[in-house]
Design a protein around this motif. Sequence first.
Motif, PDB file in Angstrom:
ATOM      1  N   LYS A  61       0.799  -1.227   0.000  1.00  0.00           N
ATOM      2  CA  LYS A  61       0.000   0.000   0.000  1.00  0.00           C
ATOM      3  C   LYS A  61       0.831   1.275   0.000  1.00  0.00           C
ATOM      4  O   LYS A  61       0.285   2.377  -0.152  1.00  0.00           O
ATOM      5  CB  LYS A  61      -0.932   0.007   1.219  1.00  0.00           C
ATOM      6  CG  LYS A  61      -1.968  -1.116   1.198  1.00  0.00           C
ATOM      7  CD  LYS A  61      -2.853  -1.054   2.435  1.00  0.00           C
ATOM      8  CE  LYS A  61      -3.897  -2.176   2.408  1.00  0.00           C
ATOM      9  NZ  LYS A  61      -4.785  -2.122   3.598  1.00  0.00           N
ATOM     10  N   ALA A  62       2.132   1.146   0.169  1.00  0.00           N
ATOM     11  CA  ALA A  62       3.013   2.321   0.125  1.00  0.00           C
ATOM     12  C   ALA A  62       3.477   2.622  -1.293  1.00  0.00           C
ATOM     13  O   ALA A  62       4.285   3.538  -1.522  1.00  0.00           O
ATOM     14  CB  ALA A  62       4.215   2.108   1.030  1.00  0.00           C
ATOM     15  N   ALA A  63       2.977   1.887  -2.262  1.00  0.00           N
ATOM     16  CA  ALA A  63       3.444   2.006  -3.651  1.00  0.00           C
ATOM     17  C   ALA A  63       3.255   3.422  -4.195  1.00  0.00           C
ATOM     18  O   ALA A  63       2.238   4.083  -3.951  1.00  0.00           O
ATOM     19  CB  ALA A  63       2.706   1.009  -4.534  1.00  0.00           C
ATOM     20  N   THR A  64       4.259   3.867  -4.939  1.00  0.00           N
ATOM     21  CA  THR A  64       4.188   5.128  -5.673  1.00  0.00           C
ATOM     22  C   THR A  64       4.486   4.825  -7.140  1.00  0.00           C
ATOM     23  O   THR A  64       4.803   3.682  -7.492  1.00  0.00           O
ATOM     24  CB  THR A  64       5.223   6.140  -5.149  1.00  0.00           C
ATOM     25  OG1 THR A  64       6.539   5.617  -5.382  1.00  0.00           O
ATOM     26  CG2 THR A  64       5.030   6.411  -3.663  1.00  0.00           C
ATOM     27  N   GLY A 124      -0.906  -0.499  -5.025  1.00  0.00           N
ATOM     28  CA  GLY A 124      -0.175  -1.696  -4.597  1.00  0.00           C
ATOM     29  C   GLY A 124       0.044  -2.688  -5.713  1.00  0.00           C
ATOM     30  O   GLY A 124       1.044  -3.416  -5.735  1.00  0.00           O
ATOM     31  N   TYR A 125      -0.890  -2.726  -6.685  1.00  0.00           N
ATOM     32  CA  TYR A 125      -0.743  -3.656  -7.803  1.00  0.00           C
ATOM     33  C   TYR A 125       0.201  -3.088  -8.863  1.00  0.00           C
ATOM     34  O   TYR A 125       0.243  -1.875  -9.099  1.00  0.00           O
ATOM     35  CB  TYR A 125      -2.104  -3.959  -8.434  1.00  0.00           C
ATOM     36  CG  TYR A 125      -2.991  -4.827  -7.567  1.00  0.00           C
ATOM     37  CD1 TYR A 125      -2.783  -6.203  -7.495  1.00  0.00           C
ATOM     38  CD2 TYR A 125      -4.026  -4.255  -6.810  1.00  0.00           C
ATOM     39  CE1 TYR A 125      -3.593  -6.998  -6.691  1.00  0.00           C
ATOM     40  CE2 TYR A 125      -4.832  -5.050  -6.007  1.00  0.00           C
ATOM     41  CZ  TYR A 125      -4.606  -6.417  -5.947  1.00  0.00           C
ATOM     42  OH  TYR A 125      -5.394  -7.192  -5.151  1.00  0.00           O
ATOM     43  N   VAL A 126       0.959  -3.990  -9.492  1.00  0.00           N
ATOM     44  CA  VAL A 126       1.895  -3.598 -10.546  1.00  0.00           C
ATOM     45  C   VAL A 126       1.764  -4.592 -11.700  1.00  0.00           C
ATOM     46  O   VAL A 126       1.623  -5.795 -11.482  1.00  0.00           O
ATOM     47  CB  VAL A 126       3.366  -3.597 -10.046  1.00  0.00           C
ATOM     48  CG1 VAL A 126       4.309  -3.169 -11.176  1.00  0.00           C
ATOM     49  CG2 VAL A 126       3.531  -2.669  -8.852  1.00  0.00           C
ATOM     50  N   TYR A 127       1.837  -4.060 -12.914  1.00  0.00           N
ATOM     51  CA  TYR A 127       1.830  -4.907 -14.106  1.00  0.00           C
ATOM     52  C   TYR A 127       3.037  -4.501 -14.957  1.00  0.00           C
ATOM     53  O   TYR A 127       3.149  -3.350 -15.366  1.00  0.00           O
ATOM     54  CB  TYR A 127       0.521  -4.726 -14.872  1.00  0.00           C
ATOM     55  CG  TYR A 127       0.336  -5.645 -16.069  1.00  0.00           C
ATOM     56  CD1 TYR A 127       1.063  -6.816 -16.218  1.00  0.00           C
ATOM     57  CD2 TYR A 127      -0.604  -5.327 -17.053  1.00  0.00           C
ATOM     58  CE1 TYR A 127       0.874  -7.648 -17.309  1.00  0.00           C
ATOM     59  CE2 TYR A 127      -0.808  -6.157 -18.161  1.00  0.00           C
ATOM     60  CZ  TYR A 127      -0.056  -7.311 -18.277  1.00  0.00           C
ATOM     61  OH  TYR A 127      -0.240  -8.137 -19.358  1.00  0.00           O
ATOM     62  N   CYS A 128       3.955  -5.433 -15.193  1.00  0.00           N
ATOM     63  CA  CYS A 128       5.204  -5.146 -15.914  1.00  0.00           C
ATOM     64  C   CYS A 128       5.179  -5.783 -17.307  1.00  0.00           C
ATOM     65  O   CYS A 128       4.710  -6.902 -17.475  1.00  0.00           O
ATOM     66  CB  CYS A 128       6.414  -5.674 -15.141  1.00  0.00           C
ATOM     67  SG  CYS A 128       6.586  -4.998 -13.467  1.00  0.00           S
ATOM     68  N   CYS A 129       5.723  -5.066 -18.272  1.00  0.00           N
ATOM     69  CA  CYS A 129       5.809  -5.551 -19.643  1.00  0.00           C
ATOM     70  C   CYS A 129       7.260  -5.575 -20.095  1.00  0.00           C
ATOM     71  O   CYS A 129       8.133  -4.976 -19.480  1.00  0.00           O
ATOM     72  CB  CYS A 129       5.004  -4.652 -20.592  1.00  0.00           C
ATOM     73  SG  CYS A 129       3.202  -4.829 -20.428  1.00  0.00           S
ATOM     74  N   ARG A 130       7.509  -6.278 -21.195  1.00  0.00           N
ATOM     75  CA  ARG A 130       8.832  -6.239 -21.797  1.00  0.00           C
ATOM     76  C   ARG A 130       9.141  -4.825 -22.259  1.00  0.00           C
ATOM     77  O   ARG A 130       8.260  -3.977 -22.350  1.00  0.00           O
ATOM     78  CB  ARG A 130       8.933  -7.218 -22.947  1.00  0.00           C
ATOM     79  CG  ARG A 130       8.872  -8.674 -22.492  1.00  0.00           C
ATOM     80  CD  ARG A 130       9.136  -9.621 -23.624  1.00  0.00           C
ATOM     81  NE  ARG A 130       9.089 -11.023 -23.164  1.00  0.00           N
ATOM     82  CZ  ARG A 130       9.293 -12.050 -23.940  1.00  0.00           C
ATOM     83  NH1 ARG A 130       9.547 -11.873 -25.223  1.00  0.00           N
ATOM     84  NH2 ARG A 130       9.238 -13.279 -23.452  1.00  0.00           N
ATOM     85  N   SER A 131      10.415  -4.582 -22.573  1.00  0.00           N
ATOM     86  CA  SER A 131      10.865  -3.232 -22.907  1.00  0.00           C
ATOM     87  C   SER A 131      10.073  -2.613 -24.026  1.00  0.00           C
ATOM     88  O   SER A 131       9.725  -1.443 -24.012  1.00  0.00           O
ATOM     89  CB  SER A 131      12.350  -3.253 -23.267  1.00  0.00           C
ATOM     90  OG  SER A 131      13.092  -3.790 -22.203  1.00  0.00           O
ATOM     91  N   SER A 132       9.788  -3.423 -25.060  1.00  0.00           N
ATOM     92  CA  SER A 132       8.968  -2.931 -26.160  1.00  0.00           C
ATOM     93  C   SER A 132       7.512  -2.925 -25.739  1.00  0.00           C
ATOM     94  O   SER A 132       7.130  -3.555 -24.762  1.00  0.00           O
ATOM     95  CB  SER A 132       9.169  -3.792 -27.405  1.00  0.00           C
ATOM     96  OG  SER A 132       8.865  -5.144 -27.109  1.00  0.00           O
TER      97      SER A 132
END
Length: 338
Positions: A241-244, A327-335
Amino acid sequence: MHSVKYCDTYANIEDRATVNDGDKRREKQVKQLGENHGKRAVAMYCLLVVATTAGFAAIFIISFEFQAIWRREYVRLENKFTDLEKEFRQLKEKNYNESGKAVSTVQQLNDSKSNYERPTLYYYASTLTWQSSKTFCESFDRTLCTFDQICPLNNAGRRYIDDVIPGDHWTPVLEGHNDWVEIGDYHVFPCLLHRPPQWGTLPTWGVSSASAPHKGYVYCCKVSAATERVAPPIRYQYIGKAATYNMSAQHCEQQGRKLCYSSDVCKASKPVLGLVKGDKWIAVRDRHNEWIEIGDHAGNTCKTHGIVHGLPSWGERTDGSLLDHVGYVYCCRSSAGR
């Protein structure tokens, strides 16, 4: 008459004297010869003692020098090994470049070139996580190996496919998020899963990028029906919950990835990883401090915060406050795109 007798007597005495003188000379010669032999014997003994002592001294000196050379070589090799091990352990987590290709700091440790089907073992980095390991394998168009591929089951039970690594070493497996298996000999035998009922719970260090000596090895396998069958569903990652915005971006960068664009997060106005209950926002790459709604709150699903409310001040807060909607994060490849 008396004169003749006297002469004879004198001659006899002279003859005896001559004989006695000869005996004395022979006795003296014998004595001298004995003394000479004795001196030669003593000299030869002394020479033998000197030679023996010199021989032992030479052997001692050679042995001492050999030990000194061996000791110096041992210390040199030990220092070299220590330096190599230190360098090995200090590999950073970002071990591939922006194109997703592996760089030379990653080391392949087993020979699988002749058999692409065989799991390939790499030393990646002591800072790896389960997710960054998975991303690393995907950069080769491969995937994490399954538990069955690393420790196949036969009549004698589970057997590790490579030589056991001395010490406590764990490698991630594909069965579930943050699943790890022991490939070292610290726990007597390898093929021990780090989860109930075999060993405690899922490890906290498996989702942490902090360096740890017991992680760093990664097995990558060819994508197959076996890996697709056990692959865990793709999901959002949760960092608290501390996510920025910056924390979210750094979390993805630690895995060699980037924040996704809003067009990657949502397709046809629906989150591609599924709808989350409540008011939930995740950072996106469209612009700095932009967020998109992945929750079902107030009809804002798949709308960016900049359009609905403007860029949020809470996205760049520095007070460490805890917020329920982040709090949630979604990461993608560089492209663009996954």
